[in-house]
Scaffold this motif. Structure first.
Motif, PDB file in Angstrom:
ATOM      1  N   ASP A 121     -10.078 -51.081  17.613  1.00 41.88           N
ATOM      2  CA  ASP A 121      -8.720 -51.597  17.846  1.00 41.88           C
ATOM      3  C   ASP A 121      -8.615 -53.109  17.645  1.00 41.88           C
ATOM      4  O   ASP A 121      -7.555 -53.637  17.334  1.00 41.88           O
ATOM      5  CB  ASP A 121      -8.248 -51.222  19.265  1.00 41.88           C
ATOM      6  N   LEU A 122      -9.738 -53.811  17.816  1.00 44.28           N
ATOM      7  CA  LEU A 122      -9.700 -55.279  17.775  1.00 44.28           C
ATOM      8  C   LEU A 122      -9.856 -55.834  16.361  1.00 44.28           C
ATOM      9  O   LEU A 122      -9.602 -57.017  16.111  1.00 44.28           O
ATOM     10  CB  LEU A 122     -10.832 -55.823  18.665  1.00 44.28           C
ATOM     11  N   LEU A 123     -10.280 -54.967  15.429  1.00 53.15           N
ATOM     12  CA  LEU A 123     -10.782 -55.485  14.149  1.00 53.15           C
ATOM     13  C   LEU A 123      -9.768 -56.317  13.360  1.00 53.15           C
ATOM     14  O   LEU A 123     -10.113 -57.378  12.851  1.00 53.15           O
ATOM     15  CB  LEU A 123     -11.271 -54.319  13.286  1.00 53.15           C
ATOM     16  N   ALA A 124      -8.525 -55.836  13.276  1.00 52.26           N
ATOM     17  CA  ALA A 124      -7.552 -56.557  12.439  1.00 52.26           C
ATOM     18  C   ALA A 124      -7.387 -57.990  12.954  1.00 52.26           C
ATOM     19  O   ALA A 124      -7.430 -58.957  12.187  1.00 52.26           O
ATOM     20  CB  ALA A 124      -6.216 -55.823  12.430  1.00 52.26           C
ATOM     21  N   ASP A 125      -7.224 -58.137  14.266  1.00 52.16           N
ATOM     22  CA  ASP A 125      -7.073 -59.478  14.842  1.00 52.16           C
ATOM     23  C   ASP A 125      -8.354 -60.292  14.709  1.00 52.16           C
ATOM     24  O   ASP A 125      -8.308 -61.497  14.464  1.00 52.16           O
ATOM     25  CB  ASP A 125      -6.687 -59.385  16.331  1.00 52.16           C
ATOM     26  N   LEU A 126      -9.484 -59.634  14.890  1.00 52.09           N
ATOM     27  CA  LEU A 126     -10.753 -60.357  14.813  1.00 52.09           C
ATOM     28  C   LEU A 126     -10.960 -60.923  13.407  1.00 52.09           C
ATOM     29  O   LEU A 126     -11.386 -62.069  13.240  1.00 52.09           O
ATOM     30  CB  LEU A 126     -11.920 -59.445  15.205  1.00 52.09           C
ATOM     31  N   PHE A 127     -10.631 -60.132  12.401  1.00 51.08           N
ATOM     32  CA  PHE A 127     -10.759 -60.627  11.028  1.00 51.08           C
ATOM     33  C   PHE A 127      -9.763 -61.756  10.760  1.00 51.08           C
ATOM     34  O   PHE A 127     -10.084 -62.737  10.091  1.00 51.08           O
ATOM     35  CB  PHE A 127     -10.560 -59.494  10.013  1.00 51.08           C
ATOM     36  N   ALA A 128      -8.551 -61.619  11.284  1.00 49.28           N
ATOM     37  CA  ALA A 128      -7.551 -62.676  11.088  1.00 49.28           C
ATOM     38  C   ALA A 128      -8.029 -63.973  11.742  1.00 49.28           C
ATOM     39  O   ALA A 128      -7.915 -65.063  11.170  1.00 49.28           O
ATOM     40  CB  ALA A 128      -6.203 -62.245  11.660  1.00 49.28           C
ATOM     41  N   LEU A 129      -8.564 -63.848  12.956  1.00 48.37           N
ATOM     42  CA  LEU A 129      -9.064 -65.032  13.664  1.00 48.37           C
ATOM     43  C   LEU A 129     -10.200 -65.678  12.883  1.00 48.37           C
ATOM     44  O   LEU A 129     -10.234 -66.897  12.691  1.00 48.37           O
ATOM     45  CB  LEU A 129      -9.538 -64.642  15.075  1.00 48.37           C
TER      46      LEU A 129
END
Ligand code: ATP
Ligand code: MG
Length: 463
Positions: A351-359
């Motif tokens: 669930d965290l991946l999209a935000d983690l990659f954006a960060l």
């Protein structure tokens, strides 16, 4: 534009109706505050505020269906847009530097404007011909001229006005950056003098201001100005502590400059992600001692949580940001096996991946790092997508479940079953071809035969 000048505006029908309705009761009714500032600045107002000499009861009676929020006597008249109608008032006291001791109604517009924070917010528009959208600017404090010459100035005595309500310290920064205004010297001196008072503010009020500044396209400007004025050290000491902490050399500046560049590189509409960018490196100040910031993401996650609790952010957002900070340091190389990619996804949480990659992309850009030919973020993202599309990642996707183990192997229901499933999942992550029922049952039987096996360890712990 001067006090008394005619100002023609595009007035929404719903707002016009409220002004006309109040005029019909012989009350003075004007537009005030942010909408007048925006109109003078030739911008479309976000919301429309009306001030009137009529007491709240009379306003509520004139517009059936409106709601009256005590204790400030603001009546919201239903419509599109809804209009907030506030009775002229004066505020007195402010002994706690946060809210007035008394609010008095039934005064004049002039008194009402004099209680407002900055000249650009202390203008009113009084209708002359509502149908034509014509009215006169009421601007006793010279807000229009200040807007014109790009100056943010407190109404009245700056020292007194900034002492009354510490939120004005932060609002000053927001308005200065939002409208690109310089701080008038006496106003600026008063902000510096009273910066420590910002510690008295409630977390909620500070949070709302910070979120509005984080939504600016170049939010860094607001944080740099807060630092300059001594506010950042009071409101976000964890972040202020990054000043002077060294940062990879490709771009100028220190860890604070880097953090603010990271914020600017993230989408302005995503407050949670921008907060994560703001706080992603706060662990660096205290882990500097080892010269490598070892563990800064762990320390950072703790400090970020501490700051966000103080700001009374919702728990779900705190948890999310904490996870982003905690995991932002992954070190992908092209020689990661598929199993390593799967373990990464499991550790971080899909669930965290999209935000983690954006960060991480913003973090890289803010470090001056370019996306490499091989082994970059995009490559990892593509591999993660493949892994997520194909292979089992959690226990529910295993070809056996707890009941199977109990029935086929005679294991006692309980923690042993969970530990066995964990071991099976580990094995399947390494080699997805194992994920067949018979193969997993064999493997589970082998695991149970190991000395100190899941059964043994479980039995021991349960004893
Ligand atoms: P925005 O467009 O960001 O909403 P605004 O000026 O409308 O800005 P609000 O917080 O909605 O800001 O407040 C409306 C008006 O009330 C302000 O323009 C100002 O005149 C007055 N005001 C609000 N907060 C304060 C305060 N803390 N001290 C003094 N006056 C205030
Ligand atoms: Mg407003």
């Amino acid at each position: 534009m001067r006090d008394g000048d005619l100002l023609r505006i595009g007035l929404p029908e719903a707002v016009s109706r409220v002004l006309a309705g109040l005029a019909g009761t012989d009350a003075d009714a004007v537009l005030v505050g942010g909408c007048v500032r925006d109109l003078v600045h030739r911008e479309q107002p976000k919301d429309w505020d009306v001030a009137t000499s009529a007491p709240p009861e009379a306003v509520a009676a004139a517009f059936p269906g409106s709601t009256w929020q005590n204790p400030f006597g603001t009546v919201t008249v239903r419509g599109d847009p809804p209009v907030e109608v506030t009775t002229f008032r004066v505020e007195e006291g402010y002994r706690d530097r946060r809210r007035p001791d008394t609010v008095r109604w039934g005064t004049s517009l002039e008194e009402d404007l004099a209680r407002r924070d900055f000249t650009i917010n202390a203008m009113a528009w009084r209708p002359v011909d509502l149908a034509a959208g014509e009215g006169r600017l009421v601007d006793p404090h010279g807000g229009a001229a200040d807007l014109e010459r790009r100056l943010l100035r407190a109404v009245g005595d700056p020292g007194q006005r900034l002492a009354e309500d510490a939120l004005r310290l932060v609002r000053a920064v927001r308005f200065a950056v939002r409208y690109d205004l310089a701080l008038e010297p006496a106003t600026e001196a008063a902000i510096r003098d009273h910066a420590p008072d910002a510690a008295l503010l409630s977390g909620e009020r500070v949070r709302e201001e910070l979120l509005r500044m984080l939504a600016f396209p170049t939010a860094s400007k607001a944080f740099l100005l807060m630092e300059e004025l001594g506010l950042l050290a009071v409101l976000l000491p964890e972040l202020a502590a990054l000043r002077g902490i060294p940062q990879a050399k490709r771009l100028p500046g220190d860890a604070l400059d880097h953090s603010l560049r990271t914020v600017d590189a993230l989408p302005a509409g995503d407050a949670r992600l921008r907060l994560a960018g703001l706080l992603h490196d706060v662990g660096k100040a205290s882990t500097l001692a080892d010269g490598h910031f070892i563990g800064h993401e762990l320390q950072g996650a703790r400090l970020a949580e501490q700051a966000l609790r103080r700001l009374r952010l919702p728990n779900a957002d705190i948890g999310w940001i904490r996870r982003l900070v905690r995991h932002h340091m992954f070190n992908y190389t092209p020689d990661w096996t598929d199993a390593a990619v799967r373990r990464f996804v499991r550790r971080v949480g899909a669930d965290l991946l999209a935000d983690l990659f954006a960060l991480r992309a913003a973090d890289n850009a803010a470090s001056g790092a370019e996306e490499p030919e091989a082994g970059g973020l995009e490559e990892l993202r593509a591999r993660v997508d493949r892994v997520l599309a194909g292979d089992p990642l959690d226990q529910r996707q295993l070809a056996v479940d707890g009941h199977d183990l109990v029935r086929a192997l005679g294991v006692q229901p309980g923690p042993v079953v969970g530990r066995l499933l964990d071991r099976l999942l580990e094995a399947v992550l390494e080699d997805p071809s194992l994920n067949r029922r018979e193969r997993l049952l064999e493997l589970a039987a082998d695991l149970l035969r190991e000395p100190g096996s899941a059964r043994g360890a479980g039995a021991h712990r349960e004893a």
